[in-house]
Design a protein around this motif. Structure first.
Motif, short mmCIF file in Angstrom:
data_model
loop_
_atom_site.label_atom_id
_atom_site.label_comp_id
_atom_site.label_asym_id
_atom_site.label_seq_id
_atom_site.Cartn_x
_atom_site.Cartn_y
_atom_site.Cartn_z
N THR A 162 0.78 -1.11 -0.05
CA THR A 162 0.03 -0.01 0.06
C THR A 162 0.96 1.25 -0.15
OG1 THR A 162 -0.26 0.12 2.47
CG2 THR A 162 -1.89 -1.14 1.33
N MET A 163 0.41 2.44 -0.35
CA MET A 163 1.02 3.32 -0.64
C MET A 163 0.04 4.73 -0.05
SD MET A 163 3.34 3.26 -4.09
CE MET A 163 4.25 4.63 -3.74
N THR A 164 0.68 5.35 0.86
CA THR A 164 -0.14 6.54 1.42
C THR A 164 0.50 7.92 1.12
OG1 THR A 164 -1.09 4.78 3.08
CG2 THR A 164 -1.44 7.05 3.43
N ALA A 170 3.78 13.56 -3.67
CA ALA A 170 3.91 12.93 -5.19
C ALA A 170 4.84 11.80 -5.57
CB ALA A 170 3.93 14.01 -6.05
N LEU A 171 4.83 11.10 -6.40
CA LEU A 171 6.02 10.12 -6.75
C LEU A 171 6.74 11.07 -7.06
CD1 LEU A 171 4.49 7.27 -8.82
CD2 LEU A 171 5.61 7.12 -6.45
N PRO A 172 8.37 10.82 -6.91
CA PRO A 172 9.52 11.54 -7.20
C PRO A 172 9.80 11.78 -8.43
CG PRO A 172 10.15 9.59 -5.84
CD PRO A 172 8.69 9.68 -5.93
N PRO A 214 4.33 4.87 -18.75
CA PRO A 214 4.80 6.07 -17.96
C PRO A 214 3.67 6.40 -16.78
CG PRO A 214 5.00 6.55 -20.26
CD PRO A 214 4.47 5.17 -20.11
N GLN A 215 4.45 6.54 -15.65
CA GLN A 215 3.44 6.77 -14.47
C GLN A 215 4.03 7.82 -13.37
OE1 GLN A 215 4.37 2.80 -12.14
NE2 GLN A 215 4.53 2.42 -14.31
N TRP A 216 2.89 8.51 -12.98
CA TRP A 216 3.25 9.43 -11.94
C TRP A 216 1.74 9.63 -11.13
CZ3 TRP A 216 1.11 13.95 -10.85
CH2 TRP A 216 1.74 15.18 -9.85
N LYS A 226 -4.40 6.84 -0.60
CA LYS A 226 -4.12 5.43 -0.50
C LYS A 226 -4.26 4.60 -1.52
CE LYS A 226 -3.82 1.86 3.25
NZ LYS A 226 -4.20 1.81 4.49
N TYR A 227 -3.45 3.98 -1.93
CA TYR A 227 -3.70 2.78 -2.90
C TYR A 227 -3.10 1.40 -2.72
CZ TYR A 227 -0.05 4.74 -5.92
OH TYR A 227 1.29 5.33 -6.40
N LEU A 228 -3.77 0.42 -3.14
CA LEU A 228 -3.02 -0.80 -2.92
C LEU A 228 -2.61 -1.24 -4.48
CD1 LEU A 228 -4.32 -3.99 -1.38
CD2 LEU A 228 -4.42 -4.25 -3.97
O1 UGY Z 1 6.37 0.27 -6.95
C1 UGY Z 1 6.24 1.04 -7.58
O2 UGY Z 1 6.52 0.88 -8.85
C2 UGY Z 1 5.36 2.32 -7.54
N1 UGY Z 1 6.24 3.07 -7.02
N2 UGY Z 1 4.59 2.58 -8.68
C3 UGY Z 1 3.69 3.52 -8.66
O3 UGY Z 1 3.18 3.78 -7.37
N3 UGY Z 1 2.93 3.75 -9.85
#
Ligand code: UGY
Ligand code: MN
Length: 235
Positions: A162-164, A170-172, A214-216, A226-228
């Motif tokens: 999980t990411m909170t 933001a993602l760096p 590509p993702q951010w 928060k996401y799983l």
């Molecule tokens: O783990 C991951 O690749 C993660 N940082 N990717 C994302 O949140 N889109």
């Protein structure tokens, strides 16, 4: 939503955004008193499947040929003699672990064919609680916490975290990597960049990202997002 056929859902060659207004429920083999919302499967080119299982009272999901990871969204389920409540998870090796629900419940189920490595033992059943996993900040950013539910090490061929994100975190970097992702927004909202598009997303949305998409993500609003997130890993 659905005003004159409008939706935020979008299906592109390298990603899928699925919003709650477009979800379709259907039973899948091995389910009793339960139904599935298949968010992603090999039908779209993914190498795994991820679905929400919605159980009525006395619901059941038979063991699968594939390995499974289960995360409880709501209610209580039982598997391998363990009771799992909201926020609890379990890893089930191939062909093990029927899942029962004494009362209505919802769970995320991930299924993937196991990729063995020579000389590496296959993983055993495990269960735990997401809230007892220590959060690690990503690249030292205390506004972004990662909880790793599957132990690191070569036995497992996938990861589920999980990411909170605190509001504004933001993602760096814009990531582009060989691993694919299945992602369920659990809380909050923000902007997801997928490929060359930027999407507003919120709790209840599902995203699939193909390899190298590509993702951010940046969190918006006054409460944490928060996401799983699933990714293939260690192979
Ligand atoms: O783990 C991951 O690749 C993660 N940082 N990717 C994302 O949140 N889109
Ligand atoms: Mn990623």
């Amino acid at each position: 939503m659905h005003w004159l056929g409008h939706t935020r859902s979008s299906r592109q060659p390298d990603h899928l955004l699925q919003t709650p207004d477009t979800l379709v429920r259907a039973p899948i083999p091995g389910m009793r008193n339960a139904t599935a919302i298949v968010h992603v499967s090999p039908a779209i080119g993914a190498r795994f499947a991820l679905y929400t299982a919605e159980f009525e009272a006395n619901g059941e999901l038979e063991p699968a040929r594939l390995q499974r990871f289960v995360y409880v969204l709501e209610g209580e389920i039982e598997s391998e003699g363990r009771r799992l409540g909201t926020g609890d998870f379990a890893y089930l090796p191939p062909a093990t672990g029927a899942i029962y629900s004494p009362s209505p419940a919802r769970a995320v189920v991930i299924e993937k064919s196991y990729q063995a490595l020579p000389g590496v033992a296959a993983p055993h059943f495990l269960s735990g609680s997401e809230s007892s996993v220590p959060g690690e900040s990503l690249n030292g950013d205390t506004g972004l916490e990662v909880r790793v539910m599957i132990p690191p090490g070569p036995s497992f061929d996938f990861a589920v975290n999980t990411m909170t994100y605190q509001p504004g975190a933001a993602l760096p970097m814009v990531e582009m990597h060989v691993m694919e992702h299945g992602l369920l927004m659990l809380a909050g909202a923000g902007i997801y960049r997928l490929g060359n598009s930027w999407y507003p997303v919120a709790a209840g949305d599902f995203i699939w990202m193909a390899p190298y998409c590509p993702q951010w993500f940046g969190a918006l609003g006054k409460t944490p997002a928060k996401y799983l997130i699933y990714k293939d890993w260690n192979r």
